[in-house]
Design a protein around this motif. Sequence first.
Motif, PDB file in Angstrom:
ATOM      1  N   ASP A 210       0.861  -1.199   0.000  1.00  0.00           N
ATOM      2  CA  ASP A 210       0.000   0.000   0.000  1.00  0.00           C
ATOM      3  C   ASP A 210       0.894   1.244   0.000  1.00  0.00           C
ATOM      4  OD1 ASP A 210      -2.250   1.655   0.213  1.00  0.00           O
ATOM      5  OD2 ASP A 210      -2.333   1.500   2.398  1.00  0.00           O
ATOM      6  N   HIS A 214       1.265   4.228  -2.787  1.00  0.00           N
ATOM      7  CA  HIS A 214       1.173   5.677  -2.531  1.00  0.00           C
ATOM      8  C   HIS A 214       2.344   6.398  -3.176  1.00  0.00           C
ATOM      9  CE1 HIS A 214      -1.217   4.651   1.366  1.00  0.00           C
ATOM     10  NE2 HIS A 214      -1.963   4.582   0.272  1.00  0.00           N
ATOM     11  N   HIS A 279      -5.895   2.974  -6.490  1.00  0.00           N
ATOM     12  CA  HIS A 279      -6.816   3.090  -5.348  1.00  0.00           C
ATOM     13  C   HIS A 279      -8.270   3.126  -5.807  1.00  0.00           C
ATOM     14  CE1 HIS A 279      -3.330   3.784  -2.846  1.00  0.00           C
ATOM     15  NE2 HIS A 279      -4.109   3.752  -1.779  1.00  0.00           N
ATOM     16  N   HIS A 293      -7.151  -3.533   2.126  1.00  0.00           N
ATOM     17  CA  HIS A 293      -6.746  -2.432   1.252  1.00  0.00           C
ATOM     18  C   HIS A 293      -5.365  -2.644   0.608  1.00  0.00           C
ATOM     19  CE1 HIS A 293      -6.428   1.656  -0.198  1.00  0.00           C
ATOM     20  NE2 HIS A 293      -5.300   1.803   0.467  1.00  0.00           N
ATOM     21  N   ASN A 297      -4.515  -3.200  -3.423  1.00  0.00           N
ATOM     22  CA  ASN A 297      -3.601  -2.307  -4.152  1.00  0.00           C
ATOM     23  C   ASN A 297      -2.449  -3.073  -4.781  1.00  0.00           C
ATOM     24  OD1 ASN A 297      -4.597   0.322  -3.990  1.00  0.00           O
ATOM     25  ND2 ASN A 297      -3.930   0.527  -1.881  1.00  0.00           N
TER      26      ASN A 297
END
Length: 398
Positions: A210, A214, A279, A293, A297
């Motif tokens: 994750d 980002h 996302h 999550h 991703n």
Amino acid sequence: MLLKLKHKLVIGMMKSLAGLAPGQSHLAFTGPGSSRELCQYLINQGYKKVLIASDKILRDLGVTDQGSQTLLDAGIEVAYFDDIEPNPTFEQVEAGKQVLRAAGSEVILAIGGGSVIDCAKIMSAAATSDDDPRSWVGFGKVKHEVIPLYAISTTAGTGSEATAGAVITDVQNHAKVVISGASLLPKAAAVDPRLQQGLPPAITAATGMDALTHGIEAYISTWERGTRKEHATAAIRVIFDALPKIYADSSDHDARAAMAMAAYHAGMAINQVNVGNVHAIAHQFGAYYGVPHGLANAVVLPYVLEFSKGPAEAALAELADLVGVAQSGQSSAAKAQAFIDAVKALNAQLDIGTKIEPLKRDDHDAIAKAAAEEAVSYPVPRFMMPADVKAMLNEMTV
Ligand SMILES: [Fe+2]
């Protein structure tokens, strides 16, 4: 076509609004033991009543107490809301608000992963407003003063401790929605790797991916803003090195500390330019099937990079140089491909597959539509139409 036009308008509006907004900053305590420094800071601020937001697993493991021991030792009046579950809902926000009001807490200390910190953010906003939090869904809609929020992250992943956004699950509408606003940024955060030591390898891997997502989404973003590239590169370079190390050996404290900071840097990067297509798709898997999550991703990331590699070629080639997978004399396209292949190899090294197991073909149309609509507000190098998402979903389906 209408969706594409809407995307252009929304991104244009966001860029002009962001130019008018005051800059955001917060205090960060970092390194082993920094959660104690954050607690001491709260005591020095004169707070007497603190609500600790956490989850049951962390309380049972003793992590919540470990993170707040300094408050307990100082005799601060502490109340707990530890009913926060993965993919927190508006109902949990409301329940937390009631506990906060009943306890008369002056401040919230969130101790947990992204779900805990996100839920605590919206609790902090709900506590000082009679509005329905559902009315804040979107970009920058929380404008009022909130109950002061402080955060200690127990995973090296979401970076929520460094952002002014939160993701909440709207159960009735089968959707994960994003709420943001400058006042949602925690006033101070602790990035304390000691509180992340007990993470099981699979969670270390998924949350770490994750954070990588980002960093990459911020780096390939079309929004030139602030220090997003500096923060993203600081995160990406470290994650490629440290994540496989702690996955293989959870007692590698140096790698764990590096990973904790990398996730924080990645959070700082998306706090400036938001996330992207990965996302937008992964959130649907969370809303529809409860897929964690980070895992969602991780699986989606290579598909979106393949889809974006035309317009994102130069940025991806730079990332190949950054992580040392580019060969000298290679074309920019070849370097971009080398980086995408390195992401795929990292997933394989972390035992993360290429499919979303619960994904059903019957849901493809609805998921594709929702993902494309969510992506309208993300400054992505290549906008995806529902048909583009469907093509990716096909490949992800078992
Ligand atoms: Fe994320």
